[in-house]
Each structure stands twice: as structure tokens, then as C-alpha cells.
Motif scaffolding. Structure first.
Motif, PDB file in Angstrom:
ATOM      1  N   ARG A 138       0.767  -1.502   0.024  1.00  0.00           N
ATOM      2  CA  ARG A 138      -0.175   0.038   0.087  1.00  0.00           C
ATOM      3  C   ARG A 138       0.980   1.231   0.189  1.00  0.00           C
ATOM      4  N   ASP A 139       0.271   2.356  -0.641  1.00  0.00           N
ATOM      5  CA  ASP A 139       0.957   3.540  -0.492  1.00  0.00           C
ATOM      6  C   ASP A 139       0.993   4.304   0.768  1.00  0.00           C
ATOM      7  N   PRO A 140       1.453   5.530   1.068  1.00  0.00           N
ATOM      8  CA  PRO A 140       1.353   5.793   2.561  1.00  0.00           C
ATOM      9  C   PRO A 140      -0.090   6.481   2.773  1.00  0.00           C
ATOM     10  N   SER A 141      -0.981   6.498   1.766  1.00  0.00           N
ATOM     11  CA  SER A 141      -2.530   6.798   2.157  1.00  0.00           C
ATOM     12  C   SER A 141      -3.293   5.745   2.367  1.00  0.00           C
ATOM     13  N   GLY A 142      -2.583   4.598   2.399  1.00  0.00           N
ATOM     14  CA  GLY A 142      -3.480   3.379   2.506  1.00  0.00           C
ATOM     15  C   GLY A 142      -4.051   2.569   1.393  1.00  0.00           C
ATOM     16  N   ASP A 143      -4.076   3.410   0.124  1.00  0.00           N
ATOM     17  CA  ASP A 143      -4.549   2.827  -1.055  1.00  0.00           C
ATOM     18  C   ASP A 143      -3.466   1.521  -1.701  1.00  0.00           C
ATOM     19  N   THR A 189       1.034   0.975   6.771  1.00  0.00           N
ATOM     20  CA  THR A 189       0.028  -0.180   6.941  1.00  0.00           C
ATOM     21  C   THR A 189      -0.301  -0.672   8.322  1.00  0.00           C
ATOM     22  N   ALA A 190       1.160  -0.980   8.893  1.00  0.00           N
ATOM     23  CA  ALA A 190       0.983  -1.398  10.309  1.00  0.00           C
ATOM     24  C   ALA A 190       0.501  -0.375  11.200  1.00  0.00           C
ATOM     25  N   GLY A 191       0.912   0.789  11.132  1.00  0.00           N
ATOM     26  CA  GLY A 191       0.788   2.062  11.602  1.00  0.00           C
ATOM     27  C   GLY A 191      -0.793   2.108  11.994  1.00  0.00           C
ATOM     28  N   ARG A 192      -1.419   2.025  10.682  1.00  0.00           N
ATOM     29  CA  ARG A 192      -2.939   2.300  10.476  1.00  0.00           C
ATOM     30  C   ARG A 192      -3.553   1.375  11.586  1.00  0.00           C
ATOM     31  N   SER A 193      -3.212   0.152  11.963  1.00  0.00           N
ATOM     32  CA  SER A 193      -3.863  -0.688  12.908  1.00  0.00           C
ATOM     33  C   SER A 193      -3.699  -0.017  14.151  1.00  0.00           C
ATOM     34  N   LEU A 194      -3.200   0.821  14.521  1.00  0.00           N
ATOM     35  CA  LEU A 194      -3.122   1.565  15.989  1.00  0.00           C
ATOM     36  C   LEU A 194      -4.009   2.647  15.801  1.00  0.00           C
ATOM     37  N   MET A 195      -4.585   3.220  14.856  1.00  0.00           N
ATOM     38  CA  MET A 195      -5.449   4.535  14.609  1.00  0.00           C
ATOM     39  C   MET A 195      -6.704   3.906  15.205  1.00  0.00           C
ATOM     40  N   PRO A 196      -7.468   4.905  15.781  1.00  0.00           N
ATOM     41  CA  PRO A 196      -8.765   4.445  16.341  1.00  0.00           C
ATOM     42  C   PRO A 196      -9.794   4.571  14.936  1.00  0.00           C
ATOM     43  N   LYS A 197     -10.719   3.963  14.697  1.00  0.00           N
ATOM     44  CA  LYS A 197     -11.582   3.590  13.684  1.00  0.00           C
ATOM     45  C   LYS A 197     -13.095   3.808  14.083  1.00  0.00           C
ATOM     46  N   ASN A 198     -13.829   4.382  13.310  1.00  0.00           N
ATOM     47  CA  ASN A 198     -15.403   4.585  13.359  1.00  0.00           C
ATOM     48  C   ASN A 198     -16.010   3.242  12.982  1.00  0.00           C
ATOM     49  N   ALA A 199     -17.444   3.367  13.012  1.00  0.00           N
ATOM     50  CA  ALA A 199     -18.205   2.201  12.840  1.00  0.00           C
ATOM     51  C   ALA A 199     -17.983   1.806  11.412  1.00  0.00           C
ATOM     52  N   ALA A 200     -17.560   2.448  10.572  1.00  0.00           N
ATOM     53  CA  ALA A 200     -17.464   2.014   9.192  1.00  0.00           C
ATOM     54  C   ALA A 200     -15.931   1.308   8.931  1.00  0.00           C
ATOM     55  N   GLY A 201     -15.079   1.397   9.857  1.00  0.00           N
ATOM     56  CA  GLY A 201     -13.891   0.838   9.916  1.00  0.00           C
ATOM     57  C   GLY A 201     -13.009   1.755   9.387  1.00  0.00           C
ATOM     58  N   LEU A 202     -13.188   3.057   9.138  1.00  0.00           N
ATOM     59  CA  LEU A 202     -12.164   4.052   8.546  1.00  0.00           C
ATOM     60  C   LEU A 202     -11.468   4.727   9.714  1.00  0.00           C
ATOM     61  N   ILE A 203     -10.270   5.185   9.461  1.00  0.00           N
ATOM     62  CA  ILE A 203      -9.438   5.817  10.545  1.00  0.00           C
ATOM     63  C   ILE A 203     -10.245   7.089  11.060  1.00  0.00           C
ATOM     64  N   ASP A 204     -10.331   7.271  12.178  1.00  0.00           N
ATOM     65  CA  ASP A 204     -11.237   8.554  12.794  1.00  0.00           C
ATOM     66  C   ASP A 204     -10.698   9.247  13.856  1.00  0.00           C
ATOM     67  N   GLY A 205     -10.708  10.557  13.869  1.00  0.00           N
ATOM     68  CA  GLY A 205     -10.563  11.039  15.083  1.00  0.00           C
ATOM     69  C   GLY A 205      -9.285  11.377  15.762  1.00  0.00           C
ATOM     70  N   VAL A 206      -8.250  11.358  15.029  1.00  0.00           N
ATOM     71  CA  VAL A 206      -6.787  11.376  15.475  1.00  0.00           C
ATOM     72  C   VAL A 206      -5.817  12.018  14.552  1.00  0.00           C
ATOM     73  N   SER A 207      -5.454  13.498  14.988  1.00  0.00           N
ATOM     74  CA  SER A 207      -4.848  14.062  13.996  1.00  0.00           C
ATOM     75  C   SER A 207      -3.256  14.315  14.355  1.00  0.00           C
ATOM     76  N   GLY A 208      -2.852  13.920  15.710  1.00  0.00           N
ATOM     77  CA  GLY A 208      -1.658  13.951  16.196  1.00  0.00           C
ATOM     78  C   GLY A 208      -1.195  12.951  17.007  1.00  0.00           C
ATOM     79  N   MET A 209       0.273  12.722  17.299  1.00  0.00           N
ATOM     80  CA  MET A 209       0.754  11.846  18.054  1.00  0.00           C
ATOM     81  C   MET A 209       0.436  12.011  19.646  1.00  0.00           C
ATOM     82  N   THR A 210       0.191  13.108  20.152  1.00  0.00           N
ATOM     83  CA  THR A 210      -0.289  13.233  21.541  1.00  0.00           C
ATOM     84  C   THR A 210      -1.470  12.760  21.787  1.00  0.00           C
ATOM     85  N   GLU A 211      -2.485  12.408  20.709  1.00  0.00           N
ATOM     86  CA  GLU A 211      -3.714  12.117  20.806  1.00  0.00           C
ATOM     87  C   GLU A 211      -3.722  10.493  20.592  1.00  0.00           C
TER      88      GLU A 211
END
Length: 649
Positions: A170-175, A253-275
Motif C-alpha cells: 500500500r502507499d502512504p495513504s493506505g491505497d 499499513t502497520a501504523g494504521r492498525s493503531l489508529m482508532p476507527k469509526n463504525a465503518a472501519g475508517l480511521i477517525d478522530g486522531v490528527s496528532g501523536m499526542t492523541e
């Protein structure tokens, strides 16, 4: 069972599936394969009784697909080469396709080109599921996950002898950017034989993906995280590109597994490392300074797991400064610095050259034919205190023995029949105040070696026919591809001359041994363009891969000729693999080790073979073309124990 009968049964199996809508039996990925078969029948209108031949796109279409991922191919090349080196001995090929399923890079055994091309395991092959049916690449694209498509998993009956394993990149955007695949024409029936192949393909897909991520964000700070403090700096699996405010701009890709996701399974709600981590911004930027190992522990907000992080910061451009007369290790000498990038042998050679460039000590340059010995000598001259004087290069092997004495030492009027009326200044005198470079010094006749020794010892030259010597002031450099020590021992070269010339030795590696081959290729092309010998052209990734894989027996001299040939035959000011001389398209042979100690990949290669053939020692021995006792000796050498439940086979 004959191949035709096996194909007939496979077609019947698919038709039965279509009628009953039941997933294939005995398949670990039963639902996944079933969904693919269903797409083939219902969405693509495929008929299992009418197999399709492999589709290889045209050169123009292939070029367009390669162009669209050119930067990525430059990064992926090393991973593809390394993976092929591990699996080639087991009969596998490596395919790298773009996100549309077109094979844009390929490595395989050229001895089986015809069979591989017929099966579609070839450069330019289209493995899109809509055309090829259920297959590892096409189904990986549709399902967006790694999988093995083993023998009868394939929809097309002509593919049932194949085993193919693919993993997404995948590219850095997840595509989806590309698909990495390893395939074999003939594979064991046991599906379990491909378990290790799946793990290996996923590993290299991640390595390539992360290398591309780091290349894309090389000018930005990257936070690298992992579960192990000891390995995070070399193998941290989570990558975050961040800006000065700690905001996340890209994630692997591995980092995206740490990101919170919404009900649709999409990364949601985090914009910075402190969050994402329980920390302040200061904790992020102080990583390089708070601990000696430049690693810091963080806790994940959501799952409370502990992760270890390190910072990869973009390198600041070094300030320009002028060099002093006396060279130091860090001194910039453009004439010499441009000859290499990060090759360790060249770095040591150039470091020594910088220290000696202003000294009149004799230099002996050693290296194979075509490695650039004269280029190095000229760079030393141009960067040293004698740069205002002449640089005179003499090829001792090219001048006829009958002329070399008069060419080197000159002659007075009437010295011999045919001599010029006014005599001639020899090449040694022409180098007055500058440098005389004696190339292929090992070919100099013995009687002339004696005369040259006098010049070196006394600083005088005696032209042919002259009665009195003439003072000369020049620096001597010599070069050879021969072993002068052996020539001295055999009496073909004077030992006293050898030690006079050899005030210091500079060694040049062959082109295939250099770690900076890509830099050399680009530098040579730029030089040819600047000199007007070729037009301004671009080297595409497939051509660069082919040149990096070639062993270059003629070294840089052969490279110059290859680039000139490619520029003359290419279209649209772009050199592709098809434009290179045929010799450059020959892949480096991948040696299957006769002894495990001969290869760092010996253990991995052996384990993969054992896994593939389910520890059938006879089959493994046949694959490596060795005896069964040799396999057992390898097992003992690598401390590999045979599973007890299998017993000796």
C-alpha cells in the motif's frame, strides 16, 4: 491422473459449485476462493470450459504502467532481487504488479522462458481477476489481503499446476499500490507446502512498503515504533510521518492498525501523536536526547500497550566550505568526491587519495580493466598542487615495443633512421611540472623498466641518442590490472622499480562489487550528456534494475558503451530495459549453495525447501541436486531438527 483428466475434473468441480453455490471443499480460504469463483461466473461471465491463454500486454502498454510507478520500482528493486535470491533455487519466480494487476517487474529462470511466458509468469502479464480468473494477484487485488492460490483454487483449468502467493503493498495513504507475488509452475500437491511462502511474501511486501514510505518522507521527520526496544531502530513496524506540531501526515499499513476507527472501519478522530499516545509534544521531540539509545517508551491511549519509539530526522544539508592545502578526512574535494557515493572500498580509496594528492609520492592504482584507473589518476592530478601542469597518460600496452622508448624518453636529431629532423621531446618531458600516468605498467619491457627507474631515482631523462641527461620535474602515477608482486617473483618486473612506483597503493573495486552502482550509472550518463556524446535521456526503473543485476565484466568502460547503445535505440528520450544490449538483460545466476556455509541465505533456503516438500528429504535432495546424506549434513550444520512425527523419509 493425466493433466487433461485433472483439468476436466476441475471444470466439473466449478460447474458443480455454480449449480449448488457451495464453497470448494478442503480449502482454508474456502469463503474467499468461493467469492472469487462467484465473481468469475456472475460478474465476469467466465466459462470454465473455455480456458483463456495468458495475456501479455504490448510494450507500449507495459511502458505506461511502469512509468506510473517508476519511483516505487526504484525502491522495490532491492526487495524483489533479495526475495528472488532466496526462492530461485526452489523453482519460483517473483512478480511485482501494479494495482491493476499488470506485471511491471519480473525475475525468473530464463531457461524456462517459453513455459513461464505461456503460463503468464512473465513481464507484462495481466493477472487482473476479470481476465485471469481466480488467481493470487487478481484475488489479492479484489479482496485486499494476502493469500495463496494453490493449484485447484485457480478458476482457469490451465492454471491448476501452479501455486501462487501474493501480498498487497500500500502507499502512504493506505491505497493499494502494488502486489508482490511468488509463483511456481509445478508445485507439490500439499497445500501446507506454501505456508512458509505466504509468510515470506508478506514479510518482503512489508519491507518494500516501508522502504517506499521512508523514501517518500525522507525530507520529513518519521516516528518509528515497535514492540521491542532492541529492534525498533532497525525493524520498527509502525511508521508515522509527522510535522513540527506532531500532527500525523502519513502512516504505513502497520501504523494504521493503531489508529482508532469509526463504525465503518475508517480511521477517525486522531490528527496528532499526542492523541494517539499518552504523552506531550515535548516527549516526542526529546526522544534523541533523553536516553543513550535514543529510544523512548510510550503507552497507547486505547489499548494501553507499551510501544518503543525512535525518531528518523531529515539530514541537514552540509554547509559548503573551501578545502585547505592539507586534506582531512572530512575535506570536500569535488574532483574526487564525484567518483563515488557510499561504497566503503571507494570511500577508503578516495580518503587516501585526498591525503596524498598534494604529495609527490608515487601512486600505484590497481583494478580490473575498465574500472576507471585513469579517471582516478586524472582526478588526483586536477585536485592537487600540480593541476596547472600537464596530465600525460601513456598506455604501455598500446605502444609498440619498438616505439615505446622513443615515445617515453624522446630523441635528438638524427638519433635513428626516420627520426624527426629536430628531434622530439618525450612524454616524460611533456609532463614537466605536471603528472605522468603510466597505465598498464606491467606490460613495460624489462630493459625500459631499467631506464624508467633512473628517471624516478635521479629526476633525469636521457633522450635516445643524447649524450647528457635532462632534468625533469613531474609526478609519476602507474596503474595495472596485473598482480605486480607475482610479476616481480617471476622476474618479469623489476622489484626496485615496483617499490619506487608503489609509494602508496589505491585499489578500485570492480563495478559489480560496488555498493553505489546506481550512482555510477547515473554519473556516467550525466557525463556523456554533458560531453555531448549522447542526448539528454532518462533511465526508467526497469532498465536500472537490469543494469544493477548485470555483472559488468567490462566494468565502467562496458557501461559507457551500453548507455551509448541504449540512448541510440531508445524512444521518447527514455531508456527502458528493451533498449539495453542483450548481454545486460541476462540475470545474475542465483547460486544454490553446495554447502550451507557458502550463503547467508542457506538456512532460509533450506527451511523453505523442507517446508515446501513436507520434509521429504529425497525430494529436497533432488531439488538441490545433492545426495540425501548432504541434506542431513546441512541439517546438522544449521542445527535444524526434523519434526518427530514425520520420521526420516
Amino acid at each position: 491422473m493425466t493433466h487433461q483428466l485433472a483439468q476436466s475434473r476441475h471444470i466439473h468441480s466449478i460447474l458443480n459449485f455454480a449449480a449448488k453455490d457451495s464453497y470448494p471443499a478442503l480449502t482454508p480460504n474456502a469463503e474467499l476462493i468461493g467469492r472469487s469463483w462467484k465473481r468469475c461466473i456472475e460478474d465476469y461471465g467466465m466459462d470454465p470450459s473455455r480456458p483463456r491463454s495468458a495475456r501479455i500486454v504490448t510494450q507500449q502498454t507495459l511502458r505506461e504502467h511502469q512509468d506510473s510507478v517508476d519511483e516505487f520500482l526504484n525502491v522495490a528493486r532491492a526487495g524483489v532481487d533479495q526475495l528472488y535470491g532466496i526462492i530461485a533455487g526452489l523453482g519460483y519466480v517473483v512478480l511485482l504488479t501494479d494495482h491493476r494487476g499488470i506485471t511491471v517487474q519480473y525475475l525468473g529462470d530464463r531457461r524456462y522462458d517459453r513455459r513461464l511466458r505461456k503460463a503468464g509468469l512473465y513481464l507484462g502479464a495481466d493477472w487482473n481477476e476479470q481476465y485471469a480468473g481466480t488467481c493470487a494477484v487478481g484475488t489479492c487485488i479484489q479482496e485486499q489481503q494476502a493469500l495463496t492460490c494453490h493449484r485447484v483454487d485457480h478458476f482457469d483449468a490451465t492454471h491448476i499446476s501452479l501455486t501462487c502467493t501474493s501480498a498487497p503493498i500500500r502507499d502512504p495513504s493506505g491505497d493499494l499500490l502494488a502486489v508482490l507475488d511468488i509463483s511456481a509452475l509445478d508445485s507439490p500437491n500439499a497445500r501446507e507446502s506454501q505456508t512458509f511462502a505466504l509468510h515470506l511474501t508478506q514479510l518482503y511486501a512489508r519491507l518494500i512498503e516501508d522502504a517506499y514510505f521512508l523514501r517518500r518522507y525522507r525530507n520529513q521527520t518519521v516516528l518509528r515504533c515497535g514492540v521491542s526496544r532492541e529492534f525498533v531502530q532497525v525493524n520498527g513496524q509502525y511508521l508515522f510521518a509527522i510535522d513540527e506540531g506532531g500532527r500525523i501526515e502519513a502512516v504505513n499499513t502497520a501504523g494504521r492498525s493503531l489508529m482508532p476507527k469509526n463504525a465503518a472501519g475508517l480511521i477517525d478522530g486522531v490528527s496528532g501523536m499526542t492523541e494517539l499516545f499518552e504523552c506531550d509534544l515535548r516527549d516526542i521531540w526529546s526522544i534523541p536526547y533523553d536516553h543513550d539509545d535514543q529510544v523512548k517508551a510510550f503507552r497507547h491511549y486505547a489499548n494501553k500497550d507499551t510501544l518503543f519509539a525512535t525518531l528518523i530526522k531529515p539530514k541537514a544539508k552540509p554547509a559548503d566550505y573551501s578545502g585547505s592545502v592539507k586534506a582531512s578526512n572530512d575535506e570536500r574535494v569535488p574532483e574526487l568526491d564525484q567518483l563515488a557515493a557510499d561504497d566503503p572500498v571507494m570511500r577508503r580509496t578516495l580518503s587516501l587519495a585526498k591525503r596524498l594528492r598534494n604529495r609527490d609520492v608515487g601512486l600505484l592504482i590497481l583494478g580490473e580493466t575498465g574500472t576507471g584507473k585513469e579517471v582516478l589518476a586524472k582526478a588526483i592530478h586536477q585536485s592537487g598542487s600540480r593541476a596547472s601542469g600537464a596530465f600525460i597518460a601513456v598506455n604501455c600496452a598500446a605502444i609498440p615495443e619498438s616505439l615505446i622508448e622513443s615515445e617515453l624518453f624522446g630523441y635528438v636529431a638524427g638519433a635513428f633512421t626516420g627520426a624527426r629532423a629536430k628531434g622530439m621531446r618525450g612524454l616524460i618531458q611533456q609532463a614537466e611540472g605536471g603528472t605522468l600516468f603510466l597505465d598498464e605498467i606491467g606490460d613495460m619491457p624489462l630493459h625500459l623498466q631499467t631506464r624508467l627507474l633512473r628517471v624516478l631515482a635521479e629526476g633525469e631523462v636521457l633522450p635516445v641518442g643524447a649524450e647528457a641527461p635532462i632534468r625533469v620535474n613531474c609526478r609519476f602515477m602507474a596503474a595495472t590490472h596485473q598482480n605486480l608482486e607475482q610479476l616481480v617473483q617471476s622476474g618479469a618486473f623489476r622489484s626496485d622499480l615496483y617499490y619506487r612506483l608503489n609509494g602508496a597503493t589505491l585499489k578500485l573495486p570492480s563495478l559489480c562489487q560496488r555498493a553505489d552502482r546506481q550512482h555510477v550509472i547515473n554519473s556516467v550518463l550525466r557525463k556523456l550528456i554533458k560531453q555531448g556524446q549522447v542526448e539528454d535521456v532518462h533511465i526508467r526503473a526497469d532498465a536500472m534494475s537490469a543494469m544493477l543485476a548485470y555483472h559488468w565484466p567490462g566494468n565502467i568502460r562496458e557501461l559507457v558503451n551500453a548507455l551509448a547503445f541504449a540512448e541510440a535505440t531508445c524512444d521518447n528520450h527514455e531508456i527502458t530495459a528493451e533498449d539495453l544490449p542483450e548481454a545486460c538483460l541476462k540475470q545474475k545466476s542465483v547460486a544454490v549453495p553446495t554447502e550451507p556455509s557458502e550463503s547467508p541465505d542457506g538456512r532460509r533456503c533450506l527451511l523453505l525447501a523442507l517446508e515446501t516438500y513436507r520434509w521429504n528429504i529425497t525430494e529436497v535432495a533432488r531439488r538441490f541436486d545433492v545426495s540425501r546424506p548432504t541434506i542431513y549434513r546441512w541439517l546438522q550444520h544449521h542445527d535444524i531438527e526434523q519434526p518427530r512425527f514425520l520420521g526420516k523419509r
